[in-house]
Design an enzyme around this catalytic site. Sequence first.
Site, PDB file in Angstrom:
ATOM      1  N   LYS A 160      10.415  -4.784  -6.429  1.00 23.94           N
ATOM      2  CA  LYS A 160      10.234  -3.678  -7.527  1.00 23.94           C
ATOM      3  C   LYS A 160       9.967  -1.938  -6.517  1.00 23.94           C
ATOM      4  CE  LYS A 160       5.899  -3.190  -6.262  1.00 23.94           C
ATOM      5  NZ  LYS A 160       4.872  -2.895  -5.728  1.00 23.94           N
TER       6      LYS A 160
ATOM      7  N   HIS B 294       5.763  -9.772  -7.878  1.00 28.22           N
ATOM      8  CA  HIS B 294       5.262 -11.358  -7.943  1.00 28.22           C
ATOM      9  C   HIS B 294       4.361 -11.373  -8.312  1.00 28.22           C
ATOM     10  CE1 HIS B 294       3.275  -7.908  -5.231  1.00 28.22           C
ATOM     11  NE2 HIS B 294       2.425  -9.258  -5.005  1.00 28.22           N
TER      12      HIS B 294
ATOM     13  N   GLU C 233      -7.268  -2.397  -4.036  1.00 34.46           N
ATOM     14  CA  GLU C 233      -7.803  -3.170  -2.421  1.00 34.46           C
ATOM     15  C   GLU C 233      -8.077  -1.438  -1.477  1.00 34.46           C
ATOM     16  OE1 GLU C 233      -3.430  -3.530  -2.083  1.00 34.46           O
ATOM     17  OE2 GLU C 233      -3.005  -1.871  -2.904  1.00 34.46           O
TER      18      GLU C 233
ATOM     19  N   HIS D  30       3.132  -3.979 -11.984  1.00 27.38           N
ATOM     20  CA  HIS D  30       2.665  -5.037 -12.155  1.00 27.38           C
ATOM     21  C   HIS D  30       1.803  -5.086 -13.313  1.00 27.38           C
ATOM     22  CE1 HIS D  30       3.611  -6.381  -8.487  1.00 27.38           C
ATOM     23  NE2 HIS D  30       3.320  -5.556  -7.533  1.00 27.38           N
TER      24      HIS D  30
END
Length: 477
Positions: free
Chosen positions: A157, A187, A225, A249
Site C-alpha cells: 500500500k 497488513h 504513534e 488501514h
Amino acid sequence: MATSKRRGERGSDIGPTVFVLFGATGDLSKRLVLPAFYRLALERLLPERWVLVGNGRGHLAHDEFRTHVRDALTEFGPKPAGAAWQSFSQRLLFAGGGFSTDSPGSMLDVLAEARTNVGGDPQLVHYLAVPPVAFEGLTEALGQYNLAQGARVVYEKPFGTSPEAFEALDRAVHAVLAEQQVYRIDHFLGKEATQDLHVLRFANGLFSGIWNRDHVESVQIDVPEKLGITDRAVFYDATGAVLDMVITHLFQLAAEVAMEPPASLGADDLQPAREEVIKKFRTIDPAEVVLGQFAGYRDVPGVAANSQQNTFVAARLWIDNARWRDVPFYLRTGKRLAATKQHVSLIMRKPVNGPLAGQLPSDTNVLSFSLAGDGEIGFTVVAKQPGPGLRLGVAKADILLAKLAGADPLPAYVRLIHDVLIGDRSLFTRPDGLAAVWQVAGPLLTNPPNVASYKPGSWGPAAASQLVAPDRWLLGQ
C-alpha cells in the site's frame, strides 16, 4: 512453535515456489518482509522446495545478499542462527541491475538458476516492496518478460496515490494480470485481533445481536504513534497521514467492523462483504476532519522547508445503511503522539429506561480490540462496588489472545505472506472497494482543511477533541 499443528492446519502440499522480492534491499523488506519470510521458515510453513530471489538496482553477489539478510534479521528478528539459518541462507539469490521494460538486469538468468534449484514447474510469487510509483513499470516488465503467466503478485500500500493514479494503475495491472493473481496487501487485515472481530461477532450470540445502531453509540478507530518519520521522510512528505493510514488501514478497519454478515469467511464471501460496506461510506466532509503537523516536522532532513503535509488526522465517518445510519465512526492517527496504540472500540448506548437510567457515567460499556502484538479483547462494564449501599463502579477485563489454549499467533506479515503462498485472497483488498475509498476521500484530497501545529508528545491539535464532543477519545483524554 507448534510446527506439526501449523502444517496440519494450513497444509504442507504447497508446490515448489520461487519468491521474487523487488526492493529487497529497501527499508520495508528489511523491517517486515524478510523477517516474515524467515519466520515462515522457522514455523515450517514454506514449501519443501523454495528459493527467494532478491532484486534491486545494485549489483550484489549471492553471498553479499545473504549477509544483508542476516544483518536485517539480526536487527529486526528472528535472530539468524544455527542450522535453520544455514538452510535458509542457501536458498537466497540476488538479481541485480534493476528490472524494467528497458532491461531485465540479471533477473532472467537468476530465475533460471532458481528454477533449476527447486525443480519442477515452480509457482512464481512476485512481491513489490517498492514505492507505488514503481508498481506500473514493474508490472509491465513482468508481462514483457513472460513472468506474469500464472504468477501471484503482491502490491504494497498505497495502491495509487490519488483517484486518477489508482485508476491508471488498476488498468495497467489488469492489462497484465487477472484479478485472481493480484494480492493488494494491507497488513492491518492480517492482525490477529482484526480477524477476531469476525469470530467474536459471528460466533457469539452475546454480541451478534447488538452489532448495530440500536446498541452502538459510536465507534473509535484509534492508531496513534510515538514514532516520527526520520527514516522515511522523503516518502512521508509526499504521502502524509491521510494516504499512509486513513485511506488504507483505517478505512479497511471501519469496513471490518461495519460489514454485513458474509455467508462464509472465505475470499468469495468475505471480500465482497468488506467492499460492499465501503460503498456505503458517506463522502468525507472536510469540515469533519482535523489535520495536524507536529512542531519540528519541517526540520527533519528530507522534508520541504515550507511543507504543509499532514502528520495527524482525526475524522468523522458516516455509513449510510440501515445497520449504521447516524452512528459516527471516529478515526484518528498521527506521528509523534503521546502513545503508540492500535485500538478499535465500540461504545455501547446507555440504557434509557430502568432503575439505573440517568445514573450511569458516559462510555462505560465498551467493547475494544487492541490490534497491537498478538491481539487483545477488552470489556468495560458498570458494576456495583462491593460494600454497603449501592455505588456504581467501572470494571474492566482483558482477554489476551495469545493466552488462549493452543494459541500460536503469527504476526500479520507472516500470516499474509503465507496466505499468498497458499492462494488465499480473503484478507486482501479488491479494486471495487479501493475505487470507492478514493471517492469517499475525494473532497479531503482536493479541499483539505488547514493543517494545525501540535506539540510532539501530545494527543494532536485541540480541535480533535472538539470533533468528538460532547464525548471524548477513549485513549489519552
